[in-house]
Design an enzyme around this catalytic site. Structure first.
Site, short mmCIF file in Angstrom:
data_model
loop_
_atom_site.label_atom_id
_atom_site.label_comp_id
_atom_site.label_asym_id
_atom_site.label_seq_id
_atom_site.Cartn_x
_atom_site.Cartn_y
_atom_site.Cartn_z
N ASP A 107 0.84 -1.20 0.00
CA ASP A 107 0.00 0.00 0.00
C ASP A 107 0.87 1.25 0.00
OD1 ASP A 107 -2.38 1.85 1.02
OD2 ASP A 107 -3.22 -0.10 0.52
N HIS A 140 -3.58 6.14 3.78
CA HIS A 140 -4.37 4.99 3.32
C HIS A 140 -3.85 3.68 3.90
CE1 HIS A 140 -5.75 2.08 0.11
NE2 HIS A 140 -6.86 2.78 0.24
N SER A 291 -11.52 -0.40 -0.51
CA SER A 291 -10.21 -0.63 0.11
C SER A 291 -10.36 -1.18 1.52
CB SER A 291 -9.42 0.68 0.19
OG SER A 291 -8.74 0.97 -0.99
#
Length: 337
Positions: A107, A140, A291
């Protein structure tokens, strides 16, 4: 780096991915080749079309693909949760027991956070795997890491940065990271990013790289496309593709991808987790997207894998006759946070 749009897919202009067997066939279009970690990136001469050359190489039976661009899939368009929102601290006390399960997290990286700052695995995380602090998807990876550690207490994260602060990465970077994972394969792998391919066919080098981790359960997001167009890598047969449902866990979130290629679903709306510490945020946020539904499913598999092989856990979760099935979304996995 430049990005080119081809239909609904994105590619790096002038680049083709292939293995070494394809190099002689593409030599007349080649300006340079960079080879590392199991994949060759062929930089084409000006004017050469990577999609046309890919098609020609595949007709010859060679493994090739344009260098597709992938992006993380938090929600950015429409609705009240189109960005991360600050939240008060979340009550969560990390346990000291270790489950022995390793979860791979490819990620934007991971930031320091009270939930794991004292853990062995965080202390072993390379400096270059620090989460981005700037960009539309900064934080994120940290958000996903929090969902994983809460859903699978005691699991160890193996963090690899493949996306930048805007959540953008490419197929070559992902394939190379997957190749490096062969040295110590995780039981579960979380891929909360993806994209369309130029021809809607599976990207062969990415498929090969995932297949080279045969004992790993790979979980990937179905994308925030609101369509049934295959989204890769989630649509690969060897991958658990995850869609998002609403906060009540009743219906498909309107932004979520769906289709016969989706295997499971979980809540994607208004989840709360760890985040960056800075600006309006004090280490916690609320966010929505496929996600994050993916992290809940990956965490459920990792939690079960502390007592049986991850592949067996996945088979039990996704093939159970007692589990609730939602058409075009697969098996519902409750959030359990």
């Amino acid at each position: 780096m430049e990005i080119q749009s081809v239909g609904a897919s994105l590619i790096r202009p002038g680049q083709v991915l292939a293995d070494r067997a394809a190099l002689p066939a593409v030599s007349r279009w080649t300006q340079a080749v960079s080879e590392a970690d199991g994949v060759c990136v062929i930089h084409l001469s000006p004017g050469a079309d990577p999609c046309e050359i890919t098609a020609e190489l595949r007709e010859r039976g060679l493994r090739a693909s344009p260098n597709h661009v992938f992006r993380g899939q938090p929600l950015f368009f429409g609705g009240p949760a189109s960005r991360p929102f600050p939240t008060p601290p979340i009550a969560h006390k990390p346990g000291r027991s270790r489950s022995g399960v390793v979860v791979g997290l490819l990620d934007t990286g991971i930031a320091k956070h009270p939930w794991w700052s004292g853990s062995d695995w965080y202390g072993q995380t390379a400096p270059e795997c620090a989460d981005a602090t700037e960009g539309s998807q900064a934080g994120h990876g940290t958000f996903i890491a929090g969902l994983l550690t809460r859903r699978a207490p005691g699991a160890e994260l193996s963090v690899h940065r493949v996306l930048d602060g805007d959540g953008i990465g490419d197929e070559a970077t992902v394939v190379r990271a997957l190749h490096r994972l062969r040295e110590r394969p995780p039981q579960v792998l979380n891929l909360s990013f993806g994209g369309h391919t130029y021809d809607d066919r599976p990207p062969p080098l990415l498929s090969d790289a995932i297949a080279a981790l045969p004992d790993t359960v790979t979980v990937a997001c179905a994308g925030n496309t609101g369509s049934d167009r295959p989204f890769w890598p989630a649509a690969l047969p060897s991958v658990v593709g995850v869609a998002a449902v609403d906060a009540d866990e009743e219906e498909r979130a309107p932004y979520s991808g769906y289709g016969i290629w989706v295997d499971a679903c979980a809540r994607g709306d208004w989840l709360t987790s760890s985040f960056l510490d800075g600006g309006d945020f004090a280490g916690y946020a609320a966010w929505s997207g496929t996600s994050f539904a993916t992290a809940l499913v990956a965490g459920a598999v990792a939690d079960g894998a502390k007592s049986e092989p991850a592949k067996e856990v996945a088979r039990r979760l996704f093939e159970s006759e007692q589990a609730r099935q939602i058409p075009d979304l697969g098996v519902l996995i409750p959030a359990s946070l």
